[in-house]
Design an enzyme around this catalytic site. Structure first.
Site, mmCIF file in Angstrom:
data_model
loop_
_atom_site.group_PDB
_atom_site.id
_atom_site.type_symbol
_atom_site.label_atom_id
_atom_site.label_comp_id
_atom_site.label_asym_id
_atom_site.label_seq_id
_atom_site.Cartn_x
_atom_site.Cartn_y
_atom_site.Cartn_z
ATOM 1 N N LYS A 71 0.323 -1.148 -0.191
ATOM 2 C CA LYS A 71 -0.264 0.191 0.585
ATOM 3 C C LYS A 71 0.855 1.340 0.251
ATOM 4 C CE LYS A 71 -4.652 1.889 0.477
ATOM 5 N NZ LYS A 71 -5.350 0.378 -0.206
HETATM 6 P P1 NAD Z 1 -12.750 7.482 -3.183
HETATM 7 O O1 NAD Z 1 -11.903 8.454 -3.093
HETATM 8 O O2 NAD Z 1 -13.022 7.160 -4.849
HETATM 9 O O3 NAD Z 1 -14.390 8.246 -2.982
HETATM 10 C C1 NAD Z 1 -14.488 8.043 -1.649
HETATM 11 C C2 NAD Z 1 -16.581 8.428 -1.104
HETATM 12 O O4 NAD Z 1 -16.113 8.487 0.133
HETATM 13 C C3 NAD Z 1 -16.218 9.593 -1.071
HETATM 14 O O5 NAD Z 1 -17.704 10.429 -2.019
HETATM 15 C C4 NAD Z 1 -16.229 10.841 -0.179
HETATM 16 O O6 NAD Z 1 -16.802 11.604 -0.111
HETATM 17 C C5 NAD Z 1 -15.980 9.516 1.004
HETATM 18 N N1 NAD Z 1 -16.573 9.537 2.396
HETATM 19 C C6 NAD Z 1 -14.369 10.137 2.316
HETATM 20 N N2 NAD Z 1 -14.911 9.686 4.264
HETATM 21 C C7 NAD Z 1 -16.055 9.878 4.424
HETATM 22 C C8 NAD Z 1 -16.602 10.190 5.531
HETATM 23 N N3 NAD Z 1 -15.917 10.265 6.606
HETATM 24 N N4 NAD Z 1 -17.989 10.114 5.476
HETATM 25 C C9 NAD Z 1 -18.752 9.348 4.467
HETATM 26 N N5 NAD Z 1 -18.002 9.772 2.758
HETATM 27 C C10 NAD Z 1 -17.478 9.913 2.647
HETATM 28 O O7 NAD Z 1 -12.679 6.316 -3.162
HETATM 29 P P2 NAD Z 1 -12.749 4.421 -2.983
HETATM 30 O O8 NAD Z 1 -11.718 4.182 -4.075
HETATM 31 O O9 NAD Z 1 -14.435 4.719 -3.482
HETATM 32 O O10 NAD Z 1 -12.357 3.813 -2.251
HETATM 33 C C11 NAD Z 1 -12.936 3.963 -0.873
HETATM 34 C C12 NAD Z 1 -12.750 2.809 0.076
HETATM 35 O O11 NAD Z 1 -13.330 1.280 -0.573
HETATM 36 C C13 NAD Z 1 -11.168 2.961 0.662
HETATM 37 O O12 NAD Z 1 -11.192 2.261 1.898
HETATM 38 C C14 NAD Z 1 -10.339 1.900 -0.586
HETATM 39 O O13 NAD Z 1 -9.351 1.988 0.513
HETATM 40 C C15 NAD Z 1 -11.525 0.967 -0.332
HETATM 41 N N6 NAD Z 1 -11.355 0.636 -1.988
HETATM 42 C C16 NAD Z 1 -11.254 0.660 -3.234
HETATM 43 C C17 NAD Z 1 -11.157 0.413 -4.251
HETATM 44 C C18 NAD Z 1 -10.893 0.670 -5.899
HETATM 45 O O14 NAD Z 1 -11.294 -0.023 -6.121
HETATM 46 N N7 NAD Z 1 -11.009 1.985 -5.880
HETATM 47 C C19 NAD Z 1 -10.913 -1.234 -3.996
HETATM 48 C C20 NAD Z 1 -10.475 -1.608 -2.505
HETATM 49 C C21 NAD Z 1 -10.801 -1.303 -1.412
#
Ligand code: NAD
Length: 419
Positions: A109
């Site tokens: 990571k």
């Molecule tokens: P992103 O930045 O595209 O979106 C994050 C979203 O969460 C946004 O809508 C933001 O406004 C919201 N957010 C952030 N903090 C918040 C809070 N405290 N309360 C409510 N909403 C909040 O990120 P992403 O890529 O969608 O990733 C989201 C999660 O999924 C993370 O934990 C990431 O590690 C995990 N993840 C992502 C992927 C991927 O393919 N992108 C894969 C596996 C896991």
């Protein structure tokens, strides 16, 4: 109930679950300590010339947890909340996640402490390129392959791929995943994490005998994971009754018009002000009556303070580490069926694996092939975890950890310890 000390530490949360699983597996103490610890932690201080001509230094990390089963694989995030503890915990979780879906990667990571909303595109590009140059010796298609995560996207991956390629004097598309399709990205990657969440939810529905049409879903987070999960689940007939992002959320027991919400978000960059339901707080939404709660925002949003207020019967963890170990205990006592992060959100890394394979083959698959293969892997992994849990009388999270640790430990035993 477990200690609430350090409840919000992502590494401690990972380690608490790891310890339970390793003990139940009867893992040898030396091997257990080895697997609990990352292989390598890289700290970089990145000098960047800002648009106003000043020079600033940003701190960044790359933690590589394990290469026992193949090259490291893991996202890169940009946030003011990034810390070494968080990146260390998430790197280990990547090792377990890749092992749960049985793809040939170890975990890593990365993160840079910055607020992307206050940086111009040019500043973000310079931060990304210098970070890549600083860790260049440790990444690459056979070493460690970054991917997007919070606040990073296809463009970020294109910059990393280009920087890496310039140093190698040739285009190396397999150096990152989650790239734009025209640069060697995979069809279906953008939707993959959300699609994987839906596939695991579908499998749980089959077990419970529920119908999608009468299953009410709340999604926290409307970025890559949350918006795609909400869209795909809405299209498949689920009733999405609540959605929130960091600005707050919208709640409507009759169901939210997700295509309209996506259009609103695209135009306004926020969910705030959307008129398709009552407005609600981003934390408050977790406590509303529903069948499925899908946290897809950030870590540690379900803790010992609010787990007893969660009313969902099924928790599908789209985000990494959204639930703390003390909250796990509360949810378990209350009979909530948890599809843990290392299973529920593994669709992203699975299609990243497909992207890496396609780049290395130079041969690209149709989207239906990607989606079919993803479904096959996710259904298999879901069944494997649930059966393992039933056999060993442990909850799904510990079952997923046990299954993963067992696979990684087996490879290490076969390889032996080099020295
Ligand atoms: P992103 O930045 O595209 O979106 C994050 C979203 O969460 C946004 O809508 C933001 O406004 C919201 N957010 C952030 N903090 C918040 C809070 N405290 N309360 C409510 N909403 C909040 O990120 P992403 O890529 O969608 O990733 C989201 C999660 O999924 C993370 O934990 C990431 O590690 C995990 N993840 C992502 C992927 C991927 O393919 N992108 C894969 C596996 C896991």
């Amino acid at each position: 109930m477990r200690e609430k000390e350090n409840e919000l530490s992502v590494y401690e949360s990972m380690a608490a679950r790891y310890d339970v699983a390793a003990r139940k597996l009867g893992l040898d103490e030396g091997l257990s300590n080895y697997l609990r610890t990352p292989n390598r932690e890289i700290i970089v201080h990145i000098p960047v010339t800002m648009d106003d001509g000043t020079l600033r230094v940003f701190d960044g990390y790359r933690v590589q947890h394990s290469i026992a089963r193949g090259p490291c694989k893991g996202g890169l995030r940009y946030s003011l909340d990034v810390s070494l503890d968080e990146i260390r915990g998430l790197a280990a979780e990547m090792t377990w996640k890749c092992a749960v879906v049985n793809i040939p990667f170890g975990g890593a990571k990365g993160g840079i402490i910055c607020d992307p909303s206050k940086l111009s595109l040019g500043e973000l590009e310079r931060i990304t390129r210098r970070y890549t140059a600083e860790i260049l010796d440790y990444i690459g298609p056979d070493r460690d392959v970054p991917a997007p995560d919070m606040n990073t996207n296809e463009q970020t991956m294109a910059w990393i791929m280009d920087t890496y390629s310039m140093h190698m004097r040739q285009t190396v598309t397999g150096s990152v995943t989650g790239k734009p399709f025209s640069l060697g990205g995979s069809l279906g990657r953008r939707e993959a994490t959300g699609r994987g969440c839906m596939i695991t939810a579908d499998e749980a529905l089959k077990r419970f005998g529920w119908q999608r049409e009468s299953t009410r879903v709340i999604v926290q987070g409307f970025g890559n994971v949350g918006s795609q999960a909400a869209r795909l689940m809405h299209e498949s007939g689920y009733k999405i009754i609540g959605v929130a992002d960091i600005s707050g959320g919208v709640f409507n027991t009759s169901g939210i018009d997700i295509p309209r919400l996506l259009g609103y978000k695209e135009k306004h960059k926020t969910l705030k002000g959307f008129d398709g339901g009552e407005s609600i707080g981003a934390q408050e939404i977790l406590e509303q009556e529903c069948d499925i709660l899908l946290p897809a925002a950030t870590e540690s949003v379900i803790t010992s303070k609010n787990a007893h207020k969660v009313k969902a019967k099924l928790l599908v963890e789209g985000a990494n580490s959204p639930t703390t170990p003390p909250a796990d205990d509360i949810l378990f006592e209350r009979g909530v069926f948890v599809i843990p992060d290392i299973l529920a959100n593994a669709g992203g890394v699975t299609v990243s694996y497909f992207e890496w394979v396609q780049d290395r083959q130079g041969y690209f698959w149709p989207e239906a092939t990607v989606n079919d293969r993803l479904k096959h892997i996710m259904v298999d992994a879901f069944g494997g975890v649930v059966r393992f849990g039933e056999k060993h009388n442990v909850n799904n999270r510990i079952a997923a950890y046990m299954l993963a640790i067992d696979r990684v430990a087996f490879c290490i035993k076969l390889r032996g310890i080099y020295a």
